[in-house]
Structure formats: C-alpha cells, structure tokens
Design a protein around this motif. Structure first.
Motif, PDB file in Angstrom:
ATOM      1  N   TYR A   1       0.831  -1.236   0.051  1.00 55.69           N
ATOM      2  CA  TYR A   1      -0.200  -0.020  -0.026  1.00 55.69           C
ATOM      3  C   TYR A   1       0.911   1.166  -0.135  1.00 55.69           C
ATOM      4  O   TYR A   1       0.588   2.386  -0.567  1.00 55.69           O
ATOM      5  CB  TYR A   1      -0.773  -0.060   1.052  1.00 55.69           C
TER       6      TYR A   1
ATOM      7  N   SER B   1       2.558   1.691  -3.513  1.00 56.61           N
ATOM      8  CA  SER B   1       1.858   2.180  -4.257  1.00 56.61           C
ATOM      9  C   SER B   1       1.480   3.708  -4.378  1.00 56.61           C
ATOM     10  O   SER B   1       1.478   4.643  -5.073  1.00 56.61           O
ATOM     11  CB  SER B   1       0.373   1.218  -4.215  1.00 56.61           C
ATOM     12  N   LEU B   2       1.294   4.167  -2.988  1.00 53.69           N
ATOM     13  CA  LEU B   2       1.208   5.641  -2.732  1.00 53.69           C
ATOM     14  C   LEU B   2       2.357   6.308  -3.311  1.00 53.69           C
ATOM     15  O   LEU B   2       1.894   7.331  -3.702  1.00 53.69           O
ATOM     16  CB  LEU B   2       0.785   5.661  -1.345  1.00 53.69           C
TER      17      LEU B   2
ATOM     18  N   GLU C   1       2.391   6.923  -6.670  1.00 52.82           N
ATOM     19  CA  GLU C   1       1.234   7.642  -7.089  1.00 52.82           C
ATOM     20  C   GLU C   1       1.528   9.267  -6.995  1.00 52.82           C
ATOM     21  O   GLU C   1       1.258  10.010  -7.833  1.00 52.82           O
ATOM     22  CB  GLU C   1       0.022   7.236  -6.415  1.00 52.82           C
ATOM     23  N   LEU C   2       2.193   9.502  -5.814  1.00 53.63           N
ATOM     24  CA  LEU C   2       2.577  10.790  -5.357  1.00 53.63           C
ATOM     25  C   LEU C   2       3.655  11.405  -6.117  1.00 53.63           C
ATOM     26  O   LEU C   2       3.473  12.553  -6.640  1.00 53.63           O
ATOM     27  CB  LEU C   2       2.898  10.876  -3.995  1.00 53.63           C
TER      28      LEU C   2
ATOM     29  N   LYS D   1      -7.303   9.774  -8.855  1.00 58.50           N
ATOM     30  CA  LYS D   1      -6.981   9.205  -7.611  1.00 58.50           C
ATOM     31  C   LYS D   1      -7.107   9.598  -6.317  1.00 58.50           C
ATOM     32  O   LYS D   1      -6.532  10.872  -6.101  1.00 58.50           O
ATOM     33  CB  LYS D   1      -5.400   8.938  -7.854  1.00 58.50           C
TER      34      LYS D   1
ATOM     35  N   GLU E   1      -6.406   8.935  -3.512  1.00 55.79           N
ATOM     36  CA  GLU E   1      -5.547   8.998  -2.482  1.00 55.79           C
ATOM     37  C   GLU E   1      -4.815  10.232  -2.322  1.00 55.79           C
ATOM     38  O   GLU E   1      -4.110  10.278  -1.214  1.00 55.79           O
ATOM     39  CB  GLU E   1      -4.542   7.777  -2.457  1.00 55.79           C
ATOM     40  N   ILE E   2      -4.592  11.053  -3.421  1.00 51.84           N
ATOM     41  CA  ILE E   2      -3.967  12.250  -3.068  1.00 51.84           C
ATOM     42  C   ILE E   2      -4.620  13.224  -2.469  1.00 51.84           C
ATOM     43  O   ILE E   2      -4.020  14.422  -2.107  1.00 51.84           O
ATOM     44  CB  ILE E   2      -3.219  12.529  -4.619  1.00 51.84           C
TER      45      ILE E   2
ATOM     46  N   TYR F   1      -5.458   9.421   6.629  1.00 50.84           N
ATOM     47  CA  TYR F   1      -6.120   8.344   5.840  1.00 50.84           C
ATOM     48  C   TYR F   1      -7.044   7.570   6.495  1.00 50.84           C
ATOM     49  O   TYR F   1      -8.186   7.099   5.857  1.00 50.84           O
ATOM     50  CB  TYR F   1      -4.954   7.589   5.244  1.00 50.84           C
TER      51      TYR F   1
ATOM     52  N   LEU G   1      -3.997   3.537   5.525  1.00 57.76           N
ATOM     53  CA  LEU G   1      -3.865   3.035   4.029  1.00 57.76           C
ATOM     54  C   LEU G   1      -4.725   1.910   3.613  1.00 57.76           C
ATOM     55  O   LEU G   1      -5.566   1.608   2.599  1.00 57.76           O
ATOM     56  CB  LEU G   1      -2.479   3.043   3.250  1.00 57.76           C
TER      57      LEU G   1
ATOM     58  N   LYS H   1      -8.089   2.003   1.187  1.00 59.42           N
ATOM     59  CA  LYS H   1      -8.064   1.247   0.226  1.00 59.42           C
ATOM     60  C   LYS H   1      -9.228   0.286   0.161  1.00 59.42           C
ATOM     61  O   LYS H   1      -9.993   0.058  -1.019  1.00 59.42           O
ATOM     62  CB  LYS H   1      -6.599   0.336   0.024  1.00 59.42           C
TER      63      LYS H   1
END
Length: 272
Positions: free
Chosen positions: A3, A6-7, A10-11, A109, A111-112, A166, A258, A262
């Motif tokens: 996790y 992956s974050l 992505e960042l 996304k 998550e950002i 999160y 996270l 998710k």
C-alpha cells in the motif's frame, strides 16, 4: 508495505497536479474574506497570549525547564507544531466530502486528496515557523545550526498527521460524526502533551510514572524535538529510543490507515 509503495509511486507520478491543487486549496480558504490570510494568524497568536497570561509571569508563573529561556520562548516551539498537526487532521478528515466531485470521477486517484490538504496546511505552518524564528531573534536568541532540524520535525509531523488522516477521512465518509470525534480527541491531546506545562510538574509531586506515560503520546517526540532544535541545540539522534518509537507508531498507523482507505475506497462515490 505494498500500500505504501503504491502511494509513493502515485505521489511521484501526480506531483505537479498535487502541487497545483494544494495552492488552489490554500487560496480557496480566504476567498470572500476581508482580511484574507491575516485570519490564519489571529487565533494562534491569541491562543499563545492566553497561555502566556495563564502560565507565564502574570499567572501561575511556570518556569520553563530550559535555562535562560522565557516562557514564551519555551511555549512557541511546542505549540507551533500542534497548530499544524491539529489543522492538518481537522481539514484532512473532511477532505473526501469537500472534494466529493473529484471522488466521483473514476479516473481520479482519491489517495492524493489527504496529501493536498496536508500541503495546504504546510504552507500555513511555514509562515508560523518564520514568525517563530523572528520571535527568537527579536528576543535576543542567536541562531543555531540546530534550527535547520525544524525541517525534519515538520516532516515527522506531516507523516504522523497524514497517517491518521487516511484513517479518519475514510471513516468520515460513512460515519459523519468522525469529524466531531477528531476535534474532541485533539482537545484532549493538547493537554496530554506537555505543551503549556512541563512534565517536571509531575516529578515535583512525586508522580514519577507520569512523564513515561506522556512519552507514549507520539506527539511528545515532535514537541520535544521542536524545543530541542530551537532552545537546547540537541539533535534527533540524541533521543534514539523516542525516535524509533515515533517512526514505528507512525509507520504502523500509516499502513493501517492506507489499508482501511483502500478497502473503503470503492464505496466512496456511492455514499457521497
């Protein structure tokens, strides 16, 4: 750990978008406000003045544990990161609801979004750190090389706040009372951290276990670190046990946050 990896990817991939959205979020706070950015300083400054009146030379006359330091010089490095942490957590908890139109986009996304809120709050914190430096210089403190360590402790504060965000932001989508719970917990947290007072107060009363209990609060490490950087010149590696403990708690909290985020993410758009 997947996790987290992956974050990070992505960042890095969305870094330009994150930066632009963070600046837009910062500017949006003061749209329509007559005094604009001035308001972000008023409440913290008033809070510092109140605590100075209560615990300083006019009130209980609390003596800071650091030699040759006034109460204000001891208070400001402890309370400045708390303002940042509490604002980041409060704002981040509601970020999915605030940006629900982005959450509903399949290609975005989500998550950002907590990161965007965090960076927006970090802009404000940068101003306060600058003011803290000015306060120390005006009060006669000479600059120390350890002042640069504020960057490290700001990063530590950011990671701990993001880890919690999160978790709280994901729960907030389904449990609307989460924001109020976070606010109440922050009120308790401020007093469970020796920001306005010194743990020496407990030792003077024979409560020898109290300081050890206070150190279980991860924010103790941050408040102590800011004061080490500004007042004593001590470095973070001079607190090895607390450093390992803080980052272990932060990492575990981040992984849990996270994972929950998710797991709940596919249902965000349905609820929002």
């Amino acid at each position: 750990m997947n996790y987290l990896t992956s974050l990070l990817k992505e960042l890095v991939a969305k870094r330009k978008l994150i930066w632009e959205l963070s600046k837009a979020d910062f500017r949006k706070r003061f749209v329509g406000s007559y005094f604009g950015v001035v308001w972000m300083f008023i409440q913290p400054i008033v809070t510092v003045l109140i605590y100075w009146l209560i615990f300083g030379p006019i009130g209980f006359k609390s003596a800071p544990p650091v030699p040759n330091a006034s109460y204000v010089q001891w208070l400001v490095p402890g309370i400045a990161p708390w303002f940042f942490f509490s604002e980041a957590l409060n704002c981040g908890t509601g970020c999915l609801q605030e940006y629900n139109y982005l959450v509903k986009k399949v290609v975005f996304k989500v998550e950002i979004l907590p990161v965007i809120k965090l960076i927006s709050c970090l802009f404000v914190h940068a101003f306060f750190v600058a003011i803290m430096f000015i306060v120390f210089l005006v009060s006669g403190k000479r600059p120390q090389i350890s002042w640069i360590q504020i960057i490290y402790y700001s990063f530590a504060t950011s990671m701990y706040a993001l880890a919690l965000t999160y978790l709280t932001s994901a729960i907030q989508v389904f449990f609307k009372d989460m924001a109020q719970i976070v606010s109440i917990c922050l009120q308790f947290g401020m007093w469970l951290t020796p920001i306005m007072y010194s743990e020496q107060l407990f030792l003077d009363k024979g409560l020898t276990m109290a300081p050890m209990i206070l150190k279980l609060n991860p924010f103790y490490y941050i408040a102590a670190g800011y004061r080490d950087s500004m007042l004593t010149g001590d470095w973070f590696f001079m607190r090895p046990t607390l450093t390992v403990y803080f980052w272990a708690v932060t990492l575990i909290t981040m992984l849990v946050g996270l994972k929950v985020f998710k797991r709940l993410r596919p249902h965000f758009s349905d609820v929002l």
